[in-house]
Design a protein around this motif. Structure first.
Motif, PDB file in Angstrom:
ATOM      1  N   CYS A 151      13.538  58.387 -21.615  1.00 28.99           N
ATOM      2  CA  CYS A 151      12.992  59.744 -21.522  1.00 28.99           C
ATOM      3  C   CYS A 151      11.471  59.752 -21.372  1.00 28.99           C
ATOM      4  CB  CYS A 151      13.413  60.561 -22.737  1.00 28.99           C
ATOM      5  SG  CYS A 151      12.631  60.009 -24.266  1.00 28.99           S
ATOM      6  N   VAL A 152      10.883  58.634 -20.945  1.00 31.49           N
ATOM      7  CA  VAL A 152       9.418  58.598 -20.874  1.00 31.49           C
ATOM      8  C   VAL A 152       8.863  59.607 -19.863  1.00 31.49           C
ATOM      9  CG1 VAL A 152       9.060  56.237 -21.694  1.00 31.49           C
ATOM     10  CG2 VAL A 152       9.520  56.660 -19.261  1.00 31.49           C
ATOM     11  N   LEU A 207       2.888  55.828 -21.165  1.00 32.92           N
ATOM     12  CA  LEU A 207       3.973  56.802 -21.082  1.00 32.92           C
ATOM     13  C   LEU A 207       4.485  57.075 -22.500  1.00 32.92           C
ATOM     14  CD1 LEU A 207       5.972  55.302 -18.056  1.00 32.92           C
ATOM     15  CD2 LEU A 207       4.327  57.185 -18.025  1.00 32.92           C
ATOM     16  N   VAL A 208       4.946  58.284 -22.744  1.00 30.25           N
ATOM     17  CA  VAL A 208       5.441  58.606 -24.084  1.00 30.25           C
ATOM     18  C   VAL A 208       6.917  59.006 -24.022  1.00 30.25           C
ATOM     19  CG1 VAL A 208       3.151  59.388 -24.809  1.00 30.25           C
ATOM     20  CG2 VAL A 208       4.851  61.067 -24.037  1.00 30.25           C
ATOM     21  N   LYS A 251       5.324  56.827 -11.251  1.00 27.73           N
ATOM     22  CA  LYS A 251       5.193  55.921 -12.389  1.00 27.73           C
ATOM     23  C   LYS A 251       6.356  56.105 -13.376  1.00 27.73           C
ATOM     24  CE  LYS A 251       1.768  54.692 -15.913  1.00 27.73           C
ATOM     25  NZ  LYS A 251       0.517  55.123 -16.568  1.00 27.73           N
ATOM     26  N   VAL A 252       6.668  57.364 -13.637  1.00 27.01           N
ATOM     27  CA  VAL A 252       7.758  57.676 -14.577  1.00 27.01           C
ATOM     28  C   VAL A 252       9.094  57.177 -14.037  1.00 27.01           C
ATOM     29  CG1 VAL A 252       9.127  59.621 -15.456  1.00 27.01           C
ATOM     30  CG2 VAL A 252       6.636  59.616 -15.730  1.00 27.01           C
ATOM     31  N   ARG A 293      11.525  54.332 -15.743  1.00 29.61           N
ATOM     32  CA  ARG A 293      12.910  54.620 -16.159  1.00 29.61           C
ATOM     33  C   ARG A 293      13.882  53.680 -15.455  1.00 29.61           C
ATOM     34  NH1 ARG A 293      12.537  61.143 -15.466  1.00 29.61           N
ATOM     35  NH2 ARG A 293      11.264  61.570 -17.317  1.00 29.61           N
ATOM     36  N   LYS A 294      13.634  53.489 -14.169  1.00 29.12           N
ATOM     37  CA  LYS A 294      14.543  52.648 -13.393  1.00 29.12           C
ATOM     38  C   LYS A 294      14.556  51.220 -13.943  1.00 29.12           C
ATOM     39  CE  LYS A 294      15.576  51.266  -8.668  1.00 29.12           C
ATOM     40  NZ  LYS A 294      15.111  51.143  -7.300  1.00 29.12           N
TER      41      LYS A 294
END
Lengths: 577, 167
Positions: A48-49, A58-59, A78-79, A83-84
């Motif tokens: 869930c970043v 990232l949070v 970037k997100v 995640r990937k």
């Protein structure tokens, strides 16, 4: 209130809201994997970043609280890349049996992998090797499919308060284990299956009995009987695309016949029978100064809990078998006699919202006819699977009704599937027995609803009855402690092992974390049952004509010697290790 | 997964009383919560290791499940689930020893004794630990048994070395 922007959309939310919740308000979904609302909020999996302007890295949106003026971006390059990679790393140590996995198409990992266009072979290397735990009659645990999200651990600890599984060792060797790597069968597990209901992958599933049932149906010698628990009809529709809380009882009966079952009875009938015996036992305990409060005994997970954790309260448990066992016992005695069939040739199947029922049928003392009361237990999910695999187009089926005589039921039997239902059904019958006159108001609304612990006091013709209802074992524990310390003076206590009662049992259709975030499964499914009760012609168990006939023809009266032999059971202390 | 070795538990009543007293003191000193690691340290001080009966006492006293205690005890390297044997074997897996083939020596010890690092044979004779550099890289690969040091060990020599301690 806090003002922030998510993907440039301004949102105003309460202080303390997480980025995940705030995004939802802005109409944006952030994918999650380890997150399970109210149960597991630990920010462990990093799926869930999101990017937060000015933040170093990232949070995790599921645990990150909003701040005034915050700017969040949930869908940047970037997100997505992060995640990937996270998902691909999980896949690198996952037993990728997706083609035949019990959770295929209902797996949160699989869904994310597809959504993010993951390469399942991007990272190859050493893989964890674990033997699947096949030690119990109810559950299979396969650590090679486990992604260490800890949702099962959290539900076992915080909801059921037994914590028989926990993460062990560290780093690459981390895995979910029972103490000292023991088999689940040697751990004080209550068999509730809540871990299955929250598992995002196929690491946990019930011990399937579909093949056994198919074999019995194919056997010309066997008369195969089926009946479903009250809660099944309120949930099985979900497996066929119906909205949560749709009662599909009529189609379910039709599908059961199409599967080849010889008779379709109903556990609701046995729920009415349970009420006859249980309310009789309650009145007997009250008038003859027996052990009080009396505990209900319908929920095998709850029974196991008392046997393991509160053996000193075993005398409080009603000696009544559960409705499922009463159904099986009655089929193989009364019905077998009536039809002139040797009980040896009768194969009784229970369709249950429950995994503990698979254990319950193996308990000693549950074979009134000399043969096991119940031969096989299928969960709601297994029945759905059987229906799908048989080419039955469920949504196109006409409705039908149950077979008699062990099918007829009342509204009181139906509500057994929701927390408070057994209590209400018992009160309807007990009240009339005590007062000797018909009840004006038969809705005992104080004991309804999904609250963990409910209390009420009723005056039944001068007899004060103080009752409590708990669901979820952490709530049950609270009650047990109070009772042990003598801090309360209840007459009758209903406990259901699973939070919300059987409608939310460990054998019910699995809804993913996103759905569970939006919907209270317990309330919606329970409503389907209360609606059926409201519209039922007969709403009190003792007014069920089939039940009256059964006592007239066979048992005599509630609590008779014969009833005791066939419909009652005993319990034993269990050692935790 | 490491195979579980059944080692007899020889805890005494005195040890148990000592542990119960230590746990009671911890509760007084630190309140009810966050005591797990301190409790495990006390227990290991008293018993030398953390077998199941000891972890069960901790679970009961702290009001948590045995699985949770086990989870913490197996997370930290400082906690041991097995006692040390009469002969404590160390195989150095430091860089110099490792490149000289200490991995094979270590594996051979495991195979010969049927245990893994951190474990102990069921007769309590041998226990095995992988060590870091013990300061004699010139002798790599190095293996120690109590105070005896063996240098330039090959896997083939392992059985012979262990045989000396079996008599």
């Amino acid at each position: 209130m806090v003002n922030l922007k998510i993907n440039n959309i301004p949102v105003q939310v309460k202080e303390g809201t997480t980025v995940l919740e705030a995004a939802k308000i802005a109409g944006i979904n952030i994918p999650t994997l380890c997150y399970l609302k109210d149960i597991n909020e630990i920010g462990a999996c990093r799926v869930c970043v999101v990017e937060v302007k000015g933040a170093r890295s990232l949070v995790a949106a599921c645990v990150y609280p909003v701040n005034e003026g915050m700017e969040v971006f949930t869908n940047t390059e970037k997100v997505r890349k992060s995640r990937k990679t996270t998902i691909e790393l999980l896949l690198s140590n996952h037993k990728k049996e997706c083609l035949s996995c019990v959770r295929s198409t209902n797996c949160e990992l699989q869904k994310l992998s597809v959504e993010y266009g993951c390469d399942e072979h991007r990272f190859e290397g050493t893989k964890s090797e674990y033997e699947p735990d096949l030690s119990t009659s109810y559950l299979v645990r396969d650590n090679e499919k486990c992604i260490l999200c800890r949702r099962c651990v959290a539900v076992c600890k915080s909801v059921q308060d037994v914590a028989v599984i926990a993460p062990a060792r560290r780093g690459f060797n981390t895995h979910v284990a029972c103490a000292f790597e023991s088999d689940l069968n040697d751990a004080p597990c209550v068999a509730c299956g809540q871990c299955i209901a929250v598992c995002p992958t196929g690491a946990l599933h019930e011990r399937e009995e579909i093949d056994d049932v198919r074999r019995a149906i194919a056997d010309p010698e066997k008369v195969v009987i089926v009946a479903a628990a009250p809660a099944v009809r309120a949930a099985i529709g979900e497996e066929f695309g119906y909205p949560i809380g749709t009662n599909v009882e009529g189609k379910m009966f039709t599908a059961m016949r199409m599967l080849g079952f010889d008779k379709v009875f109903d556990v609701n009938f046995a729920a009415d029978l349970t009420i006859m015996e249980e309310s009789n036992e309650l009145i007997d305990r009250v008038t003859n100064k027996g052990v009080l409060p009396m505990f209900t005994s319908c929920s095998p997970g709850w029974i196991r809990y008392v046997e393991y954790y509160y053996p000193e309260l075993i005398p409080n448990l009603s000696s009544c078998k559960s409705p499922m066992q009463m159904y099986g016992a009655t089929v193989k005695t009364y019905w077998a006699q009536k039809e002139g069939i040797d009980p040896r040739n009768i194969y009784v199947v229970g369709i249950m919202p429950c995994t503990a029922k698979k254990f319950e049928k193996t308990r000693p003392g549950e074979s009134a006819s000399g043969y096991p009361d119940i031969d096989a237990v299928l969960t709601t999910r297994e029945l759905a699977k059987m229906i799908k695999a048989s080419g039955i187009l469920f949504d196109q089926l006409p409705d039908s009704t149950v077979d008699n005589p062990l099918g007829e039921f009342t509204g009181a039997g139906v509500i057994f599937g929701a927390t408070g239902g057994v209590m209400e059904a018992a009160l309807r019958t007990a009240a009339e027995k005590i007062t000797g006159k018909p009840l004006d108001a038969i809705d005992f609304k104080e004991v309804r609803g999904i609250k963990g612990i409910k209390e009420a006091e009723y005056d039944l013709n001068g007899v004060k009855v103080k009752v409590a209802v708990a669901s979820g074992l952490s709530n049950a524990k609270e009650l047990c402690e109070k009772i042990k310390k003598g801090e309360c003076d209840y007459t009758f206590v209903e406990v259901m092992c699973c939070p919300g009662g059987c409608v939310n049992g460990g054998g019910q259709p699995i809804q993913d974390a996103y759905t569970r975030r939006q919907t209270d499964l317990r309330a919606k499914r329970a409503k389907a049952l209360y609606d059926e009760d409201k519209n039922a012609k007969i709403r009190k168990s003792h007014e069920n004509p089939a039940i009256q006939q059964l006592y007239k023809d066979f048992f005599g009266e509630p609590g008779s010697h014969k009833a005791h032999e066939i419909l009652h059971t005993t319990y034993n202390k269990r050692k935790k290790r | 997964m490491a195979k579980k070795i059944e080692v007899p538990f020889n805890g005494t009543k005195e040890q148990e009383a000592k542990l119960l007293a230590a746990l009671a003191q911890l509760k007084i000193d630190h309140g009810g919560k966050g005591l797990m690691i301190a409790a495990l340290q006390k227990a290991q001080d008293i018993y030398g290791y953390l077998p199941e009966p000891v972890q069960q006492i901790i679970a009961d006293e702290l009001g948590v499940s045995l699985a949770e205690v086990y989870g913490v005890a197996t997370f930290y390297a400082q906690f041991s689930l097995y006692p040390k044997g009469q002969y404590k074997i160390g195989v150095c897996l430091g860089t110099a020893c490792y490149v000289k083939g200490a991995g094979d020596v270590y594996k051979k010890v495991c195979e010969t004794l049927g245990i893994e690092g951190g474990q102990c044979t069921d007769d309590l004779r041998f226990s095995l630990d992988a060590t870091r550099c013990i300061g004699c890289c010139g002798l790599a690969p190095v293996m120690t048994v109590n105070d005896d040091v063996y240098g330039k060990v090959t896997a083939d020599q392992v059985e012979g070395i262990l045989a000396k301690y079996r008599a």
